[in-house]
Design a protein around this motif. Sequence first.
Motif, PDB file in Angstrom:
ATOM      1  N   LEU A 429       3.434  -8.555  -6.816  1.00  0.00           N
ATOM      2  CA  LEU A 429       3.463  -9.570  -5.765  1.00  0.00           C
ATOM      3  C   LEU A 429       2.304  -9.268  -4.825  1.00  0.00           C
ATOM      4  O   LEU A 429       2.206  -8.164  -4.279  1.00  0.00           O
ATOM      5  CB  LEU A 429       4.792  -9.517  -5.014  1.00  0.00           C
ATOM      6  N   VAL A 430       1.401 -10.233  -4.645  1.00  0.00           N
ATOM      7  CA  VAL A 430       0.167 -10.007  -3.899  1.00  0.00           C
ATOM      8  C   VAL A 430       0.087 -10.966  -2.715  1.00  0.00           C
ATOM      9  O   VAL A 430       0.322 -12.166  -2.862  1.00  0.00           O
ATOM     10  CB  VAL A 430      -1.071 -10.206  -4.800  1.00  0.00           C
ATOM     11  N   TYR A 431      -0.247 -10.419  -1.549  1.00  0.00           N
ATOM     12  CA  TYR A 431      -0.577 -11.217  -0.365  1.00  0.00           C
ATOM     13  C   TYR A 431      -2.047 -10.925  -0.023  1.00  0.00           C
ATOM     14  O   TYR A 431      -2.482  -9.774  -0.084  1.00  0.00           O
ATOM     15  CB  TYR A 431       0.262 -10.826   0.847  1.00  0.00           C
ATOM     16  N   TYR A 432      -2.778 -11.964   0.375  1.00  0.00           N
ATOM     17  CA  TYR A 432      -4.134 -11.707   0.883  1.00  0.00           C
ATOM     18  C   TYR A 432      -4.530 -12.782   1.884  1.00  0.00           C
ATOM     19  O   TYR A 432      -4.039 -13.907   1.856  1.00  0.00           O
ATOM     20  CB  TYR A 432      -5.150 -11.613  -0.264  1.00  0.00           C
ATOM     21  N   VAL A 466      -8.341  -8.876   3.518  1.00  0.00           N
ATOM     22  CA  VAL A 466      -7.179  -7.997   3.569  1.00  0.00           C
ATOM     23  C   VAL A 466      -6.262  -8.362   2.399  1.00  0.00           C
ATOM     24  O   VAL A 466      -5.929  -9.528   2.212  1.00  0.00           O
ATOM     25  CB  VAL A 466      -6.411  -8.141   4.894  1.00  0.00           C
ATOM     26  N   ARG A 467      -5.864  -7.343   1.624  1.00  0.00           N
ATOM     27  CA  ARG A 467      -5.015  -7.587   0.464  1.00  0.00           C
ATOM     28  C   ARG A 467      -3.952  -6.493   0.337  1.00  0.00           C
ATOM     29  O   ARG A 467      -4.255  -5.310   0.470  1.00  0.00           O
ATOM     30  CB  ARG A 467      -5.868  -7.639  -0.800  1.00  0.00           C
ATOM     31  N   VAL A 468      -2.724  -6.907   0.108  1.00  0.00           N
ATOM     32  CA  VAL A 468      -1.641  -5.953  -0.135  1.00  0.00           C
ATOM     33  C   VAL A 468      -0.876  -6.402  -1.386  1.00  0.00           C
ATOM     34  O   VAL A 468      -0.774  -7.600  -1.651  1.00  0.00           O
ATOM     35  CB  VAL A 468      -0.656  -5.863   1.065  1.00  0.00           C
ATOM     36  N   PHE A 469      -0.378  -5.435  -2.155  1.00  0.00           N
ATOM     37  CA  PHE A 469       0.473  -5.813  -3.286  1.00  0.00           C
ATOM     38  C   PHE A 469       1.541  -4.754  -3.515  1.00  0.00           C
ATOM     39  O   PHE A 469       1.401  -3.592  -3.107  1.00  0.00           O
ATOM     40  CB  PHE A 469      -0.347  -6.078  -4.558  1.00  0.00           C
ATOM     41  N   ILE A 470       2.597  -5.180  -4.183  1.00  0.00           N
ATOM     42  CA  ILE A 470       3.731  -4.303  -4.480  1.00  0.00           C
ATOM     43  C   ILE A 470       4.275  -4.651  -5.853  1.00  0.00           C
ATOM     44  O   ILE A 470       4.195  -5.813  -6.289  1.00  0.00           O
ATOM     45  CB  ILE A 470       4.828  -4.450  -3.397  1.00  0.00           C
ATOM     46  N   ASN A 471       4.802  -3.667  -6.546  1.00  0.00           N
ATOM     47  CA  ASN A 471       5.379  -3.880  -7.878  1.00  0.00           C
ATOM     48  C   ASN A 471       6.698  -4.653  -7.774  1.00  0.00           C
ATOM     49  O   ASN A 471       7.478  -4.476  -6.841  1.00  0.00           O
ATOM     50  CB  ASN A 471       5.626  -2.533  -8.554  1.00  0.00           C
ATOM     51  N   VAL A 472       6.907  -5.551  -8.753  1.00  0.00           N
ATOM     52  CA  VAL A 472       8.158  -6.320  -8.826  1.00  0.00           C
ATOM     53  C   VAL A 472       8.887  -5.885 -10.094  1.00  0.00           C
ATOM     54  O   VAL A 472       8.457  -6.209 -11.205  1.00  0.00           O
ATOM     55  CB  VAL A 472       7.877  -7.832  -8.859  1.00  0.00           C
ATOM     56  N   PRO A 473       9.991  -5.137  -9.978  1.00  0.00           N
ATOM     57  CA  PRO A 473      10.685  -4.626 -11.169  1.00  0.00           C
ATOM     58  C   PRO A 473      11.285  -5.719 -12.040  1.00  0.00           C
ATOM     59  O   PRO A 473      11.315  -5.606 -13.258  1.00  0.00           O
ATOM     60  CB  PRO A 473      11.766  -3.713 -10.587  1.00  0.00           C
ATOM     61  N   ASP A 482       9.279  -9.483  -1.131  1.00  0.00           N
ATOM     62  CA  ASP A 482       8.698 -10.296  -0.053  1.00  0.00           C
ATOM     63  C   ASP A 482       9.046  -9.692   1.301  1.00  0.00           C
ATOM     64  O   ASP A 482       8.189  -9.587   2.196  1.00  0.00           O
ATOM     65  CB  ASP A 482       9.212 -11.742  -0.127  1.00  0.00           C
ATOM     66  N   ALA A 483      10.295  -9.310   1.455  1.00  0.00           N
ATOM     67  CA  ALA A 483      10.751  -8.741   2.726  1.00  0.00           C
ATOM     68  C   ALA A 483      10.031  -7.429   3.035  1.00  0.00           C
ATOM     69  O   ALA A 483       9.674  -7.153   4.190  1.00  0.00           O
ATOM     70  CB  ALA A 483      12.262  -8.522   2.686  1.00  0.00           C
ATOM     71  N   VAL A 484       9.769  -6.619   1.982  1.00  0.00           N
ATOM     72  CA  VAL A 484       9.062  -5.351   2.186  1.00  0.00           C
ATOM     73  C   VAL A 484       7.629  -5.606   2.649  1.00  0.00           C
ATOM     74  O   VAL A 484       7.139  -4.971   3.594  1.00  0.00           O
ATOM     75  CB  VAL A 484       9.073  -4.514   0.886  1.00  0.00           C
ATOM     76  N   LEU A 485       6.943  -6.542   1.983  1.00  0.00           N
ATOM     77  CA  LEU A 485       5.563  -6.858   2.378  1.00  0.00           C
ATOM     78  C   LEU A 485       5.500  -7.457   3.777  1.00  0.00           C
ATOM     79  O   LEU A 485       4.581  -7.156   4.554  1.00  0.00           O
ATOM     80  CB  LEU A 485       4.937  -7.823   1.368  1.00  0.00           C
TER      81      LEU A 485
END
Length: 508
Positions: A429-432, A466-473, A482-485
């Motif tokens: 899951l990527v936000y930028y 600016v870019r952030v991403f997190i693994n989605v199991p 989404d809540a974590v980001l």
Amino acid sequence: MACASLCFFILRDEINQLFSVWSKEEYGHAFIVVPLGFTWIAVSILNEESERRPSLFLGSFVLAVGLVINVLGGVVFSAWVSSFSIVIIISGLIATLFGSKSLFSSWKGLLLIALVIPLPPQFMALATSQLQLASSVLGTAILQFVQIPVYREGNIIDLGLLKLQVVEACSGLNYVMPLFCFSFLVAFSLKLKAMVRIGVLIFTIPIAIFANALRISLIGVTATVWGKEAAEGLLHDLEGYAFFILCLMMLAGCLWCLLRLSGDHFSAEWSREWRGGRYSFRNTTPSVRALIAILLILSGTYYVKIWLFEQRYSVETSYDVSFFPLSIESWRGIQRALSPEELNALKPSNYFMADYSYGSNGENSIINYYVAYYSNTQQYNVPHSPLVCLPGSGWGVDSMESYSFTPKDAMFRFTVNRIIIEKNNTTLLVYYWWKVGGRDVASTAGVKGRLLLDSIKSGRSDVALVRVFINVPNIQAVSDQDAVLERFISDIIQPLNKLIPLSGVDSN
């Protein structure tokens, strides 16, 4: 002479930039195409049978529009806009000096010149990545067809003992661009039916992609037989030239087939006989009013560009995001680094990248955070969207949207670009978003608009991606991630704003 000198002086930066880009392999054909374009324009004007009458109003209007676009391109740091304005300026000069009929008869030559104007870097990067991927897929299919064991991941072709990477130079763009110019020259310098002309232009891209894929597969075969050295050096370059000749032969074959199917035949467009030099530029004497109008418009543009240049560099920004803290609230980070190849491709003024964790939920709670800062967004040095690079890395985009949420303890909505990407059963899951002059912007159009306003109002031209991403199991966990980001972004807003403040705000 004065008009030509002033025009060259105004456009000197754009001309220097064009020559710099044309020196690259994918645009090397420009040094042939541009003289052909000007020759085509001259022939079109000379072939006019009616008397040429300068069009002061139309010419001055087109010239003014071209110069305004040129200035705006410089303000928003768009090399394509600034360079393309040269074609409009040439059109205005033709109309002013030779008349509207000459302008309309010169459209083919003008369009041929426009075809070698370097495309916007974002489009170039996207086109390159897509062509790389298409060539890799087709090249792998050809290798499998000839019973060579091969595995592909993104743009990397694994032959077992060695791996071939389809880099940008092998994307096929250096086939597509010169071949399209050649197709245009053939389609419009010959008298052909509209269907045949369109067909010749359309077939250019698949021919170039197929030839490039064939070249890649041949490199794979030679590398398998003779080793990795066969994929480099002289043999690699000779294969490139040989396959471009193959492209021309396939294009000629397509033209022959289209002519047979349509029952058409061709003859040269420039078949009109010039009788004793009857038509020449000496028949046209530019009016004094036309020359005065050109001088006034060019002089005004010159002073406007000088003023904007002073405005653009009146503020020097030297913010450094590499000092971003590794400890934020309950988040703890481990700093990471880009590879030399990635740094060379991205060219940020400075950057920061780290993996942040919160709690003890394993890899599913690790957030990769990356911010690249560009202190002065010169032409061809603007951070592009992550969407440009993902396909070439083997990532598929499952969903893409604009996403808004309310940060913790905030009274405003924060907007980002939200995408879900997948590769080899791994989902991210990527936000930028971008920070332009210290302001958070989610859209590319917003970046350009904010750059325009900041350049005029405060002289700032800095941008950060600016870019952030997190693994989605699993797909059910998307809302949780989404809540974590959202919580992470809420915590980094203030530290990032201190490193890249708004104009007139102290970063301390």
